[in-house]
Design a protein around this motif. Structure first.
Motif, PDB file in Angstrom:
ATOM      1  N   THR A   1      42.082  32.229  24.299  1.00  0.00           N
ATOM      2  CA  THR A   1      40.993  31.864  23.390  1.00  0.00           C
ATOM      3  C   THR A   1      39.727  32.656  23.704  1.00  0.00           C
ATOM      4  O   THR A   1      38.815  32.732  22.891  1.00  0.00           O
ATOM      5  CB  THR A   1      40.681  30.354  23.480  1.00  0.00           C
ATOM      6  N   ASP A   2      39.689  33.250  24.888  1.00  0.00           N
ATOM      7  CA  ASP A   2      38.494  33.968  25.321  1.00  0.00           C
ATOM      8  C   ASP A   2      38.939  35.359  25.814  1.00  0.00           C
ATOM      9  O   ASP A   2      39.783  35.450  26.724  1.00  0.00           O
ATOM     10  CB  ASP A   2      37.855  33.142  26.449  1.00  0.00           C
ATOM     11  N   GLU A   3      38.385  36.389  25.231  1.00  0.00           N
ATOM     12  CA  GLU A   3      38.864  37.738  25.572  1.00  0.00           C
ATOM     13  C   GLU A   3      38.684  38.072  27.049  1.00  0.00           C
ATOM     14  O   GLU A   3      39.469  38.834  27.627  1.00  0.00           O
ATOM     15  CB  GLU A   3      38.165  38.802  24.695  1.00  0.00           C
ATOM     16  N   SER A   4      37.646  37.505  27.675  1.00  0.00           N
ATOM     17  CA  SER A   4      37.407  37.857  29.085  1.00  0.00           C
ATOM     18  C   SER A   4      38.586  37.433  29.979  1.00  0.00           C
ATOM     19  O   SER A   4      38.792  37.977  31.064  1.00  0.00           O
ATOM     20  CB  SER A   4      36.107  37.228  29.578  1.00  0.00           C
ATOM     21  N   GLN A   5      39.377  36.468  29.481  1.00  0.00           N
ATOM     22  CA  GLN A   5      40.551  36.028  30.252  1.00  0.00           C
ATOM     23  C   GLN A   5      41.612  37.138  30.352  1.00  0.00           C
ATOM     24  O   GLN A   5      42.508  37.071  31.187  1.00  0.00           O
ATOM     25  CB  GLN A   5      41.194  34.798  29.596  1.00  0.00           C
ATOM     26  N   MET A   6      41.500  38.147  29.491  1.00  0.00           N
ATOM     27  CA  MET A   6      42.454  39.270  29.552  1.00  0.00           C
ATOM     28  C   MET A   6      42.409  39.951  30.925  1.00  0.00           C
ATOM     29  O   MET A   6      43.422  40.393  31.440  1.00  0.00           O
ATOM     30  CB  MET A   6      42.141  40.320  28.478  1.00  0.00           C
ATOM     31  N   HIS A   7      41.206  40.042  31.496  1.00  0.00           N
ATOM     32  CA  HIS A   7      41.092  40.667  32.823  1.00  0.00           C
ATOM     33  C   HIS A   7      41.895  39.866  33.854  1.00  0.00           C
ATOM     34  O   HIS A   7      42.531  40.429  34.740  1.00  0.00           O
ATOM     35  CB  HIS A   7      39.627  40.738  33.258  1.00  0.00           C
ATOM     36  N   LEU A   8      41.842  38.534  33.695  1.00  0.00           N
ATOM     37  CA  LEU A   8      42.523  37.669  34.666  1.00  0.00           C
ATOM     38  C   LEU A   8      44.030  37.704  34.465  1.00  0.00           C
ATOM     39  O   LEU A   8      44.805  37.739  35.423  1.00  0.00           O
ATOM     40  CB  LEU A   8      41.996  36.232  34.555  1.00  0.00           C
ATOM     41  N   VAL A   9      44.441  37.695  33.194  1.00  0.00           N
ATOM     42  CA  VAL A   9      45.877  37.776  32.907  1.00  0.00           C
ATOM     43  C   VAL A   9      46.439  39.113  33.401  1.00  0.00           C
ATOM     44  O   VAL A   9      47.554  39.182  33.915  1.00  0.00           O
ATOM     45  CB  VAL A   9      46.104  37.610  31.386  1.00  0.00           C
ATOM     46  N   THR A  10      45.639  40.153  33.264  1.00  0.00           N
ATOM     47  CA  THR A  10      46.078  41.466  33.753  1.00  0.00           C
ATOM     48  C   THR A  10      46.298  41.406  35.267  1.00  0.00           C
ATOM     49  O   THR A  10      47.296  41.918  35.779  1.00  0.00           O
ATOM     50  CB  THR A  10      45.028  42.542  33.393  1.00  0.00           C
ATOM     51  N   ALA A  11      45.351  40.729  35.959  1.00  0.00           N
ATOM     52  CA  ALA A  11      45.467  40.609  37.417  1.00  0.00           C
ATOM     53  C   ALA A  11      46.610  39.682  37.830  1.00  0.00           C
ATOM     54  O   ALA A  11      47.133  39.803  38.945  1.00  0.00           O
ATOM     55  CB  ALA A  11      44.154  40.085  37.991  1.00  0.00           C
TER      56      ALA A  11
ATOM     57  N   ARG B   1      44.403  33.474  50.636  1.00  0.00           N
ATOM     58  CA  ARG B   1      43.217  34.343  50.643  1.00  0.00           C
ATOM     59  C   ARG B   1      43.585  35.774  50.276  1.00  0.00           C
ATOM     60  O   ARG B   1      42.893  36.427  49.496  1.00  0.00           O
ATOM     61  CB  ARG B   1      42.594  34.401  52.039  1.00  0.00           C
ATOM     62  N   LEU B   2      44.695  36.255  50.869  1.00  0.00           N
ATOM     63  CA  LEU B   2      45.103  37.637  50.623  1.00  0.00           C
ATOM     64  C   LEU B   2      45.428  37.843  49.141  1.00  0.00           C
ATOM     65  O   LEU B   2      44.991  38.820  48.527  1.00  0.00           O
ATOM     66  CB  LEU B   2      46.326  37.969  51.485  1.00  0.00           C
ATOM     67  N   VAL B   3      46.173  36.884  48.581  1.00  0.00           N
ATOM     68  CA  VAL B   3      46.571  37.004  47.169  1.00  0.00           C
ATOM     69  C   VAL B   3      45.333  36.912  46.272  1.00  0.00           C
ATOM     70  O   VAL B   3      45.178  37.705  45.332  1.00  0.00           O
ATOM     71  CB  VAL B   3      47.626  35.926  46.814  1.00  0.00           C
ATOM     72  N   ALA B   4      44.441  35.968  46.581  1.00  0.00           N
ATOM     73  CA  ALA B   4      43.233  35.813  45.762  1.00  0.00           C
ATOM     74  C   ALA B   4      42.378  37.083  45.813  1.00  0.00           C
ATOM     75  O   ALA B   4      41.829  37.537  44.801  1.00  0.00           O
ATOM     76  CB  ALA B   4      42.429  34.608  46.223  1.00  0.00           C
ATOM     77  N   GLU B   5      42.306  37.682  47.007  1.00  0.00           N
ATOM     78  CA  GLU B   5      41.507  38.904  47.176  1.00  0.00           C
ATOM     79  C   GLU B   5      42.122  40.061  46.376  1.00  0.00           C
ATOM     80  O   GLU B   5      41.420  40.829  45.715  1.00  0.00           O
ATOM     81  CB  GLU B   5      41.491  39.250  48.669  1.00  0.00           C
ATOM     82  N   ALA B   6      43.453  40.151  46.440  1.00  0.00           N
ATOM     83  CA  ALA B   6      44.142  41.228  45.710  1.00  0.00           C
ATOM     84  C   ALA B   6      43.949  41.060  44.202  1.00  0.00           C
ATOM     85  O   ALA B   6      43.660  42.027  43.480  1.00  0.00           O
ATOM     86  CB  ALA B   6      45.635  41.220  46.055  1.00  0.00           C
ATOM     87  N   MET B   7      44.069  39.814  43.728  1.00  0.00           N
ATOM     88  CA  MET B   7      43.918  39.580  42.294  1.00  0.00           C
ATOM     89  C   MET B   7      42.486  39.832  41.831  1.00  0.00           C
ATOM     90  O   MET B   7      42.257  40.350  40.735  1.00  0.00           O
ATOM     91  CB  MET B   7      44.364  38.163  41.938  1.00  0.00           C
ATOM     92  N   ALA B   8      41.529  39.468  42.668  1.00  0.00           N
ATOM     93  CA  ALA B   8      40.123  39.716  42.312  1.00  0.00           C
ATOM     94  C   ALA B   8      39.877  41.221  42.196  1.00  0.00           C
ATOM     95  O   ALA B   8      39.149  41.674  41.301  1.00  0.00           O
ATOM     96  CB  ALA B   8      39.196  39.091  43.352  1.00  0.00           C
ATOM     97  N   ALA B   9      40.533  41.998  43.077  1.00  0.00           N
ATOM     98  CA  ALA B   9      40.377  43.460  43.008  1.00  0.00           C
ATOM     99  C   ALA B   9      40.966  43.985  41.695  1.00  0.00           C
ATOM    100  O   ALA B   9      40.377  44.861  41.043  1.00  0.00           O
ATOM    101  CB  ALA B   9      41.062  44.122  44.209  1.00  0.00           C
ATOM    102  N   ALA B  10      42.113  43.446  41.300  1.00  0.00           N
ATOM    103  CA  ALA B  10      42.741  43.887  40.045  1.00  0.00           C
ATOM    104  C   ALA B  10      41.852  43.526  38.850  1.00  0.00           C
ATOM    105  O   ALA B  10      41.641  44.347  37.947  1.00  0.00           O
ATOM    106  CB  ALA B  10      44.125  43.254  39.895  1.00  0.00           C
ATOM    107  N   ALA B  11      41.320  42.309  38.851  1.00  0.00           N
ATOM    108  CA  ALA B  11      40.473  41.875  37.732  1.00  0.00           C
ATOM    109  C   ALA B  11      39.199  42.724  37.659  1.00  0.00           C
ATOM    110  O   ALA B  11      38.758  43.111  36.579  1.00  0.00           O
ATOM    111  CB  ALA B  11      40.123  40.396  37.880  1.00  0.00           C
ATOM    112  N   ARG B  12      38.636  43.036  38.834  1.00  0.00           N
ATOM    113  CA  ARG B  12      37.430  43.894  38.859  1.00  0.00           C
ATOM    114  C   ARG B  12      37.743  45.275  38.292  1.00  0.00           C
ATOM    115  O   ARG B  12      36.990  45.843  37.527  1.00  0.00           O
ATOM    116  CB  ARG B  12      36.931  44.062  40.307  1.00  0.00           C
TER     117      ARG B  12
END
Ligand SMILES: NC(=O)c1ccc[n+]([C@@H]2O[C@H](COP(=O)([O-])OP(=O)(O)OC[C@H]3O[C@@H](n4cnc5c(N)ncnc54)[C@H](O)[C@@H]3O)[C@@H](O)[C@H]2O)c1
Length: 267
Positions: free
Chosen positions: A158-168, A249-260
């Motif tokens: 419903t929100d385009e910004s979520q695309m970054h998160l889905v990509t990650a 923590r490791l997974v969250a950090e990796a996903m945050a890098a992908a989203a960035r």
């Protein structure tokens, strides 16, 4: 929905992802004669399609234009598509990070724009594909959902910004899992197991466990607890993952890098 496939489909960039999508759709009834692929070096060019190495004036107005290039190639392609009649065309972009406003200013003469974020499992009809579209694509909403559900499952954001998160998560996710399987094999090898046997066991275990998690009413976290007998082997291993929440923590950090990185690709 009056029809499933577009009458004419122009694909710009047919590598891993667009090629896999096309093969899936051909197997389910898309007519190769309705497809034109523009790609200087396509992967496994499907039989029966029209192939061009660059945009030509002979390309007639397509009903759909599927963009399967890398995001960094967009500026190159933009100048080429400027000459096409896209006034009735739906642009479907799989480019990571590139938002609809950027696509709209790159291809202003297109009728409507939709974004998709599939993953590599599209090649075996098991991608989970995120969809987001501007309001102008409303007439194709059902068709988009049906065509991507056909290659696994499809879900609207419903929100385009979520695309970054889905990509990650699900776009890049297959690579995380492949690395984890690889690490399991290497771990067993380091403990003394023959390399080929370790790889086979690691892969078969992940396949069975993913299917079990998929079929089970219990969450993956609950299932993990069921594997771990008190004082047993699994708990000893999970204690390593859980120390200082190391794995989470490791997974969250990796996903945050992908989203960035997804955000950066769009800039
Ligand atoms: N690979 C994945 O798992 C994945 C998942 C989700 C989304 N995506 C997105 O899908 C897109 C394609 O990724 P891919 O892995 O299929 O890449 P790929 O490199 O396999 O395919 C890109 C294709 O574009 C072609 N190309 C390059 N320049 C071109 C030009 N000027 N005109 C026409 N074609 C040109 C290349 O020859 C190649 O065949 C990317 O934008 C990526 O963000 C990829």
């Amino acid at each position: 929905m009056s029809k499933l496939f577009p009458q004419s489909l122009l694909v710009i960039g047919s590598g891993n992802m667009a090629g896999a999508m096309l093969r899936g759709w051909f197997a389910r009834g898309l007519d190769p004669a309705s497809v034109t692929i523009v790609d200087p070096s396509p992967r496994d060019l499907p039989e029966g399609v029209r192939h061009l190495t660059a945009i030509e004036a002979s390309i007639s107005a397509p009903e759909w234009l599927l963009l399967g290039i890398k995001p960094q190639m967009l500026p190159d392609v933009v100048s080429q598509v400027a000459s096409l009649d896209l006034s009735e065309t739906l642009l479907v972009s799989m480019l990571a990070g590139i938002e609809i406003t950027a696509l709209r200013s790159a291809v202003p003469h297109v009728r409507a724009i939709a974004r998709i974020m599939p993953n590599m499992a599209i090649g075996i009809g098991q991608s989970v594909t995120a969809l987001f579209a501007e309001a102008l694509a409303q007439p194709e909403q059902e068709q988009l959902e049906a065509l991507f559900a056909m290659l696994g499952s499809a879900e609207w954001l419903t929100d385009e910004s979520q695309m970054h998160l889905v990509t990650a998560l699900s776009g890049s996710g297959p690579a995380y899992l492949f690395r984890f399987i690889d690490a399991l094999g290497k771990g067993a090898q380091a403990l003394g197991m023959p390399a080929d046997q370790a790889s086979r066991f690691a892969l078969a275990m992940v396949r069975g466990s993913a299917e079990l998690a998929y079929q089970s009413p219990e969450s993956p976290a609950q299932l993990a607890e069921r594997v771990a007998s008190p004082g047993g082997t699994t708990r000893a291993a999970l204690n390593v993952f859980d120390a200082d929440d190391a794995l989470e923590r490791l997974v969250a950090e990796a996903m945050a890098a992908a989203a960035r990185r997804s955000v950066e690709l769009g800039q």
